[in-house]
Scaffold this motif. Structure first.
Motif, PDB file in Angstrom:
ATOM      1  N   ALA A  31      22.392 175.879  99.088  1.00  0.00           N
ATOM      2  CA  ALA A  31      20.941 176.048  98.955  1.00  0.00           C
ATOM      3  C   ALA A  31      20.593 176.625  97.582  1.00  0.00           C
ATOM      4  CB  ALA A  31      20.418 176.951 100.071  1.00  0.00           C
ATOM      5  N   MET A  32      21.461 177.460  97.055  1.00  0.00           N
ATOM      6  CA  MET A  32      21.200 178.063  95.748  1.00  0.00           C
ATOM      7  C   MET A  32      21.197 177.007  94.640  1.00  0.00           C
ATOM      8  SD  MET A  32      23.193 181.164  93.791  1.00  0.00           S
ATOM      9  CE  MET A  32      24.570 180.190  93.208  1.00  0.00           C
ATOM     10  N   THR A  33      22.184 176.110  94.639  1.00  0.00           N
ATOM     11  CA  THR A  33      22.226 175.092  93.590  1.00  0.00           C
ATOM     12  C   THR A  33      21.192 173.991  93.851  1.00  0.00           C
ATOM     13  OG1 THR A  33      24.043 173.941  94.708  1.00  0.00           O
ATOM     14  CG2 THR A  33      24.624 175.495  92.968  1.00  0.00           C
ATOM     15  N   GLU A  34      20.847 173.771  95.109  1.00  0.00           N
ATOM     16  CA  GLU A  34      19.810 172.789  95.428  1.00  0.00           C
ATOM     17  C   GLU A  34      18.437 173.249  94.929  1.00  0.00           C
ATOM     18  OE1 GLU A  34      20.010 169.707  96.970  1.00  0.00           O
ATOM     19  OE2 GLU A  34      22.169 169.918  96.780  1.00  0.00           O
ATOM     20  N   ALA A  35      18.268 174.563  94.765  1.00  0.00           N
ATOM     21  CA  ALA A  35      16.989 175.106  94.281  1.00  0.00           C
ATOM     22  C   ALA A  35      16.787 174.842  92.787  1.00  0.00           C
ATOM     23  CB  ALA A  35      16.916 176.601  94.566  1.00  0.00           C
ATOM     24  N   LEU A  36      17.843 174.476  92.084  1.00  0.00           N
ATOM     25  CA  LEU A  36      17.729 174.169  90.667  1.00  0.00           C
ATOM     26  C   LEU A  36      17.035 172.823  90.493  1.00  0.00           C
ATOM     27  CD1 LEU A  36      21.386 175.076  89.624  1.00  0.00           C
ATOM     28  CD2 LEU A  36      19.343 176.475  89.265  1.00  0.00           C
ATOM     29  N   ASN A  37      16.252 172.686  89.428  1.00  0.00           N
ATOM     30  CA  ASN A  37      15.618 171.392  89.191  1.00  0.00           C
ATOM     31  C   ASN A  37      16.651 170.402  88.654  1.00  0.00           C
ATOM     32  OD1 ASN A  37      15.720 171.509  86.271  1.00  0.00           O
ATOM     33  ND2 ASN A  37      13.930 172.866  86.303  1.00  0.00           N
ATOM     34  N   GLU A  38      16.283 169.137  88.564  1.00  0.00           N
ATOM     35  CA  GLU A  38      17.229 168.090  88.164  1.00  0.00           C
ATOM     36  C   GLU A  38      17.805 168.331  86.777  1.00  0.00           C
ATOM     37  OE1 GLU A  38      15.936 164.052  88.688  1.00  0.00           O
ATOM     38  OE2 GLU A  38      15.090 164.486  90.663  1.00  0.00           O
ATOM     39  N   ASP A  39      16.960 168.802  85.854  1.00  0.00           N
ATOM     40  CA  ASP A  39      17.432 169.069  84.496  1.00  0.00           C
ATOM     41  C   ASP A  39      18.480 170.179  84.487  1.00  0.00           C
ATOM     42  OD1 ASP A  39      17.322 168.702  81.608  1.00  0.00           O
ATOM     43  OD2 ASP A  39      16.304 170.661  81.545  1.00  0.00           O
ATOM     44  N   GLN A  40      18.241 171.246  85.233  1.00  0.00           N
ATOM     45  CA  GLN A  40      19.206 172.343  85.319  1.00  0.00           C
ATOM     46  C   GLN A  40      20.515 171.863  85.940  1.00  0.00           C
ATOM     47  OE1 GLN A  40      16.513 174.847  87.580  1.00  0.00           O
ATOM     48  NE2 GLN A  40      16.414 176.336  85.898  1.00  0.00           N
ATOM     49  N   GLN A  41      20.406 171.083  87.011  1.00  0.00           N
ATOM     50  CA  GLN A  41      21.610 170.564  87.658  1.00  0.00           C
ATOM     51  C   GLN A  41      22.397 169.663  86.709  1.00  0.00           C
ATOM     52  OE1 GLN A  41      21.069 168.845  91.561  1.00  0.00           O
ATOM     53  NE2 GLN A  41      19.704 170.495  92.223  1.00  0.00           N
ATOM     54  N   ALA A  42      21.695 168.835  85.946  1.00  0.00           N
ATOM     55  CA  ALA A  42      22.365 167.931  85.006  1.00  0.00           C
ATOM     56  C   ALA A  42      23.078 168.706  83.907  1.00  0.00           C
ATOM     57  CB  ALA A  42      21.355 166.963  84.403  1.00  0.00           C
ATOM     58  N   LYS A  43      22.441 169.756  83.393  1.00  0.00           N
ATOM     59  CA  LYS A  43      23.071 170.570  82.342  1.00  0.00           C
ATOM     60  C   LYS A  43      24.346 171.225  82.855  1.00  0.00           C
ATOM     61  CE  LYS A  43      18.978 171.560  79.574  1.00  0.00           C
ATOM     62  NZ  LYS A  43      18.002 172.567  79.150  1.00  0.00           N
ATOM     63  N   ILE A  44      24.299 171.737  84.063  1.00  0.00           N
ATOM     64  CA  ILE A  44      25.482 172.375  84.644  1.00  0.00           C
ATOM     65  C   ILE A  44      26.570 171.332  84.903  1.00  0.00           C
ATOM     66  CG2 ILE A  44      26.383 173.581  86.673  1.00  0.00           C
ATOM     67  CD1 ILE A  44      23.593 174.974  86.834  1.00  0.00           C
ATOM     68  N   THR A  45      26.190 170.215  85.501  1.00  0.00           N
ATOM     69  CA  THR A  45      27.147 169.156  85.820  1.00  0.00           C
ATOM     70  C   THR A  45      27.866 168.678  84.560  1.00  0.00           C
ATOM     71  OG1 THR A  45      25.827 168.476  87.716  1.00  0.00           O
ATOM     72  CG2 THR A  45      27.423 166.896  86.898  1.00  0.00           C
ATOM     73  N   ASN A  46      27.157 168.632  83.437  1.00  0.00           N
ATOM     74  CA  ASN A  46      27.771 168.201  82.176  1.00  0.00           C
ATOM     75  C   ASN A  46      28.838 169.165  81.676  1.00  0.00           C
ATOM     76  OD1 ASN A  46      26.321 165.826  82.012  1.00  0.00           O
ATOM     77  ND2 ASN A  46      24.651 166.759  80.856  1.00  0.00           N
ATOM     78  N   THR A  47      28.847 170.398  82.169  1.00  0.00           N
ATOM     79  CA  THR A  47      29.867 171.373  81.760  1.00  0.00           C
ATOM     80  C   THR A  47      31.087 171.363  82.671  1.00  0.00           C
ATOM     81  OG1 THR A  47      28.990 173.231  83.058  1.00  0.00           O
ATOM     82  CG2 THR A  47      28.055 172.893  80.849  1.00  0.00           C
ATOM     83  N   ILE A  48      31.020 170.597  83.758  1.00  0.00           N
ATOM     84  CA  ILE A  48      32.110 170.547  84.729  1.00  0.00           C
ATOM     85  C   ILE A  48      32.960 169.316  84.437  1.00  0.00           C
ATOM     86  CG2 ILE A  48      32.711 170.434  87.183  1.00  0.00           C
ATOM     87  CD1 ILE A  48      29.884 171.580  87.774  1.00  0.00           C
ATOM     88  N   PRO A  49      34.226 169.493  84.065  1.00  0.00           N
ATOM     89  CA  PRO A  49      35.077 168.336  83.762  1.00  0.00           C
ATOM     90  C   PRO A  49      35.126 167.296  84.877  1.00  0.00           C
ATOM     91  CG  PRO A  49      36.144 170.314  82.995  1.00  0.00           C
ATOM     92  CD  PRO A  49      34.928 170.752  83.791  1.00  0.00           C
ATOM     93  N   ASN A  50      35.072 167.739  86.128  1.00  0.00           N
ATOM     94  CA  ASN A  50      35.091 166.830  87.272  1.00  0.00           C
ATOM     95  C   ASN A  50      33.767 166.071  87.401  1.00  0.00           C
ATOM     96  OD1 ASN A  50      35.884 165.569  89.602  1.00  0.00           O
ATOM     97  ND2 ASN A  50      36.315 167.439  90.729  1.00  0.00           N
ATOM     98  N   GLY A  51      32.707 166.563  86.747  1.00  0.00           N
ATOM     99  CA  GLY A  51      31.424 165.877  86.706  1.00  0.00           C
ATOM    100  C   GLY A  51      30.540 166.014  87.923  1.00  0.00           C
TER     101      GLY A  51
END
Length: 88
Positions: A31-51
């Motif tokens: 629920a915590m990460t779902e509360a992030l907007n799409e842009d925030q989620q995309a920025k974080i996802t780009n830092t995760i090697p697994n994607g």
């Protein structure tokens, strides 16, 4: 501090009684990460090697394995469940 406590207990008289480990988690889809907007989620996802964000099931699977007989020789370790964000 938790790591230090785990190391001390594993060297103590309980080392042959049970195994101890801790899990170092990355971004898990909750629920915590779902509360992030799409842009925030995309920025974080780009830092995760697994994607991608991890799932609660990823943590449960690791805990189930570490609690099993097959992992009987693993103790005193930090298990990184983070999609490759931290590789030691």
């Amino acid at each position: 501090m938790i790591k230090t406590v785990i190391q001390i207990i594993n060297k103590d008289e309980y080392a042959n009684t049970f195994s101890l480990f801790d899990e170092a988690l990355g971004f898990i889809k909750t629920a915590m990460t779902e509360a992030l907007n799409e842009d925030q989620q995309a920025k974080i996802t780009n830092t995760i090697p697994n994607g991608k964000f991890g799932l609660p099931e990823d943590i449960a699977s690791a805990a189930a394995f570490l609690s099993s007989e097959e992992a009987g020789y693993i103790t005193g370790q930090t298990i990184h469940i983070n999609g490759g964000m931290v590789m030691i």
